[in-house]
Design a protein around this motif. Structure first.
Motif, PDB file in Angstrom:
ATOM      1  N   VAL A   1       0.735  -1.206  -0.202  1.00  0.00           N
ATOM      2  CA  VAL A   1      -0.059   0.029  -0.119  1.00  0.00           C
ATOM      3  C   VAL A   1       0.884   1.277  -0.066  1.00  0.00           C
TER       4      VAL A   1
ATOM      5  N   TRP B   1      -3.222   3.365   7.726  1.00  0.00           N
ATOM      6  CA  TRP B   1      -4.392   2.789   6.774  1.00  0.00           C
ATOM      7  C   TRP B   1      -5.346   1.851   7.269  1.00  0.00           C
TER       8      TRP B   1
ATOM      9  N   ALA C   1      -8.046  -0.830   5.302  1.00  0.00           N
ATOM     10  CA  ALA C   1      -8.475  -1.565   4.341  1.00  0.00           C
ATOM     11  C   ALA C   1      -9.925  -2.380   4.416  1.00  0.00           C
TER      12      ALA C   1
ATOM     13  N   LEU D   1      -8.782   1.279   0.027  1.00  0.00           N
ATOM     14  CA  LEU D   1      -7.716   1.685   0.969  1.00  0.00           C
ATOM     15  C   LEU D   1      -7.751   3.107   1.397  1.00  0.00           C
TER      16      LEU D   1
END
Length: 597
Positions: free
Chosen positions: A68, A383, A385, A394
Motif C-alpha cells: 500500500v 491505513w 482496508a 484503501l
C-alpha cells in the motif's frame, strides 16, 4: 509537517493519550479497486516494519499481496494457494515474510510471501478451516478452528508426520486437539433412540451410531497468552470459551470443559459470533454477533457478562470481520449497509470533553456497493482496508487530500471520504435533549457529600472565587418544593419514615394558659370522654377510693345496685336488673286469669 505526521508522532510518544476526532476525519479513499474473483477477507501485517503489506483472499483460492506504500496499487503479487475457497489469512508474528492460509479443502498451508513457495501443509480437520491464531511470543505454535467444531493445536517444529499413500504428501501431526469444543447441551446433540426389536423390555431402546446433529462450527479464535486460547462458535448459547493448552482434552470422557466461559444475553433469536478481537491492552474482548451487536467483555475481571454493547452495524453473514486500532481506542466493523462503521471507544475517558455518541458509531466509511465483509487496520494507524465481494478500498490519513476538490467528475465518483454517522431519529432526539440540560451530566451524577454550601456570613461578605474556597451548588429552581418542609437536605434519612410518621401518628398538642378554658381544646383524643367507673366510685359515700380503679368486688356490687330507671349510656353495656326472689305458683296464675264470678 502534516497533521497526520503530527498525530503519529504524538501516538509514538504517548500511546495512552486521547486521539482527537480530526484523526478519523482525515481518512480518504481515492479509488476503488476491482477484484477478479469474489473477495472474502483482508489482513494487514502486524509487524511494524511490514505494516504496509496487505493480504487479500478470494473465493477461488487465490492470495494477493499489496504494497500500500507504492504509487500503483494494481501491481500485486498473486498466486493460487488452494483449489478451494481461501476463507482467511493469518500473518506469522515476528516473521513478516510468512503467511498462513485457511481453505475449504480442510487444510491450512504456510507460505513464503517473497518467493510464493509452500513451506508446510497442515491437515487434520474434517471440514472447512475457518480461523487461526498464532501464539504472541512463539511463531511456531498456532491453533486452527473449523466447521467440524474442533480446535487443533499445531507446532511447525514437530517431527511426527503422517504419510499419505494416495498423493504421497506427508503432513505433520497435531500436538493437541479439542473435539466438540462448543457443544451446547447433551440433550440437543444426543443421538436419537431407535427400537432394537422384539426382545426383553430392558433392551427395547438403544443409542444409534451416526445419528448426531450438526455441531457448532468454530468461527473465532484468539490467543490470550502463550498457554490460553479463546474460541467462539456459530451458536451464542455456547458462549465464548477459554482453553488451557497445558491440559489434555482427549483422554477425558464426555465433552471438554473450558476453564472459563463468557455468556451472551438471552434472546429469542439465536445468533452466532462472526469475529473476535482484543484491544491494544488485552483488557477487553470484542465479539461481533449476527444479531447486529458487538459485545465487549472485561476479561481482566470476574464478570462473565458483556459490559457494553455497540450498535449501528448490520451483520447478516459470518464473513463480517472486526478490528481495533493498535495506536488508539477505535473499533471498526463491516456492515451490510454498504459501508464500514467506526466507534470511538475513548469518549468520556479523560482529556477534552467530546460529544459522546455511544453505543452508536461516530464515523462511517462509505463508497462500496455491496456488503462490507473484510476490514483491517494497519499497525501504525495510517491505513484502513475494506473489501466487499467485488472490490476493495484503501483509506489513508491525508488531511490535504480530504480538503482537496476533485478535478473531474470521474475522480469525484471514485473518491470517498470518512463521514459522520447518521444517528437514528430516536437516538438523535435523545442526544439533543441531553445537550439542552441545564446541569452538566457530571454534576448531576456527583454525590451530595462532595458539594458544599457557603454559610450565610460568607455570602454576606462576598467570599468566593479564590483558591481553597467552597464550590457553589449547581443551578436550582427558584420555586420552593412543597415537600421541602417534610424532607431536609441536611439529613440523609429515608423520606418514607417521615411520611409515615406524619400520616399515621397524631401531632402533639400542648395546652396553653389562654386556651385552657376552651371546652373543645384537649391534649389527647380521649381527654373529654367520661369515665363512669371512676366518677361513680367517687360519688358513692360507702366506697373509699384508694386507687383510680376500684377492686372487682365493689365494682360488681355497684353494678348490681344500679337504679333500674337510669338511662342506658352505651349500646354495648347491658344493664343488670334485680330479679324477684318471690316465685309465683302456676295455680295463682290461673286464678288471676279466670277470676271468680
Amino acid at each position: 509537517m502534516s497533521a497526520a505526521t503530527t498525530i503519529k508522532n504524538s501516538l509514538a510518544r504517548k500511546p495512552r493519550s486521547v486521539v482527537p476526532e480530526a484523526a478519523l476525519k482525515c481518512f480518504t479513499s481515492e479509488n476503488s479497486y476491482d477484484a477478479t474473483n469474489v473477495l472474502i477477507s483482508c489482513r494487514f501485517s502486524p509487524e511494524s516494519n511490514a505494516s504496509h503489506l496487505l493480504a487479500l483472499s478470494d473465493e477461488e483460492g487465490f492470495v494477493s499481496i499489496v504494497d500500500v506504500g507504492a504509487k500503483d496499487l494494481r501491481n500485486t503479487k498473486t498466486w493460487q494457494a488452494h483449489e478451494n475457497a481461501c476463507m482467511d489469512v493469518c500473518w506469522v508474528p515476528k516473521k513478516c515474510n510468512e503467511l498462513l492460509t485457511l481453505s475449504g479443502d480442510e487444510s491450512a498451508t504456510l507460505w513464503d510471501v517473497e518467493t510464493g513457495a509452500q513451506l508446510n501443509d497442515f491437515r487434520a480437520h474434517r471440514s472447512t478451516v475457518r480461523c487461526a491464531s498464532f501464539a504472541p511470543d512463539d511463531p511456531h505454535c498456532f491453533a486452527t478452528g473449523a466447521r467440524d467444531g474442533a480446535v487443533i493445536v499445531w507446532d511447525t517444529r514437530t517431527r511426527n508426520r503422517r504419510h499419505s499413500d494416495s498423493d504421497g504428501i506427508s503432513t505433520p501431526l497435531p500436538v493437541d486437539s479439542i473435539a466438540n469444543a462448543h457443544v451446547v447441551d447433551d440433550s440437543i446433540y444426543k443421538p436419537s433412540l431407535v427400537r432394537q426389536g422384539r426382545k426383553s423390555k430392558k433392551s427395547t431402546h438403544r443409542m444409534s451410531v451416526g445419528s448426531t446433529g450438526p455441531l457448532p462450527s468454530v468461527t473465532g479464535l484468539l490467543h490470550y497468552d502463550n498457554h490460553t486460547i479463546v474460541s467462539a462458535s456459530s451458536s451464542s448459547k455456547s458462549g465464548i470459551r477459554f482453553w488451557d493448552l497445558r491440559k489434555s482434552y482427549n483422554h477425558k470422557a464426555g465433552h471438554p470443559v473450558p476453564i472459563r466461559t463468557l455468556r451472551f444475553p438471552e434472546r429469542k433469536k439465536l445468533s452466532g459470533v462472526t469475529s473476535l478481537c482484543f484491544n491494544r491492552y488485552k483488557s477487553s474482548l470484542f465479539a461481533a454477533a449476527t444479531d447486529s451487536i458487538v459485545y465487549e467483555y472485561a476479561v481482566c475481571t470476574s464478570n462473565d457478562k458483556p459490559v457494553c454493547q455497540y450498535e449501528g452495524a448490520v451483520i447478516e453473514s459470518f464473513y463480517v470481520q472486526i478490528d481495533v486500532c493498535h495506536s488508539a481506542d477505535f473499533l471498526i466493523c463491516g456492515s451490510a449497509k454498504e459501508s464500514a462503521v467506526i466507534w470511538d471507544l475513548q469518549e468520556g475517558r479523560g482529556g477534552e470533553p467530546v460529544s459522546s455518541r455511544l453505543p452508536y458509531p461516530k464515523f462511517s466509511l462509505q463508497g462500496h456497493n455491496n456488503e462490507v465483509t473484510g476490514v483491517s487496520w494497519s499497525q501504525n494507524m495510517e491505513w484502513i482496508a475494506t473489501c466487499d465481494d467485488v472490490s476493495w478500498r484503501l483509506w489513508s490519513m491525508s488531511p490535504t487530500a480530504s480538503l482537496r476538490t476533485p478535478a473531474t467528475q470521474e475522480e469525484a465518483n471514485r473518491r470517498a471520504v470518512a463521514t459522520e454517522y447518521n444517528l437514528p431519529s430516536f437516538a438523535a432526539t435523545a442526544k439533543k435533549i441531553e445537550s439542552m440540560a441545564l446541569t452538566p451530566k457530571s454534576q448531576q451524577l456527583s454525590s451530595p457529600s462532595t458539594v458544599s454550601v457557603k454559610s450565610s456570613q460568607e455570602e454576606e461578605r462576598g467570599v468566593g472565587g479564590g483558591v481553597g474556597t467552597k464550590r457553589k451548588l449547581p443551578f436550582q429552581s427558584p420555586f420552593k418544593s412543597p415537600s421541602s418542609a417534610i424532607f431536609s437536605e441536611k439529613e440523609n434519612r429515608s423520606p418514607l419514615k417521615k411520611m409515615s410518621k406524619r400520616l399515621f401518628s397524631p401531632p402533639p398538642v400542648t395546652v396553653s394558659a389562654a386556651n385552657s378554658n376552651n371546652p373543645f381544646y384537649y391534649s389527647c383524643p380521649t381527654e373529654n370522654l367520661p369515665n363512669f367507673v371512676i366518677e361513680q366510685a367517687q360519688r358513692s359515700p360507702m366506697t373509699e377510693v384508694k386507687s383510680p380503679m376500684p377492686n372487682r368486688k365493689k365494682l360488681s356490687d355497684w353494678l348490681l345496685k344500679e337504679p333500674i330507671g337510669q338511662k342506658q349510656l352505651s349500646p354495648r353495656k347491658l344493664t343488670l336488673r334485680p330479679k324477684s326472689t318471690q316465685r309465683r305458683s302456676s295455680a295463682r296464675t290461673i286464678l288471676d286469669f279466670f277470676g271468680a264470678k
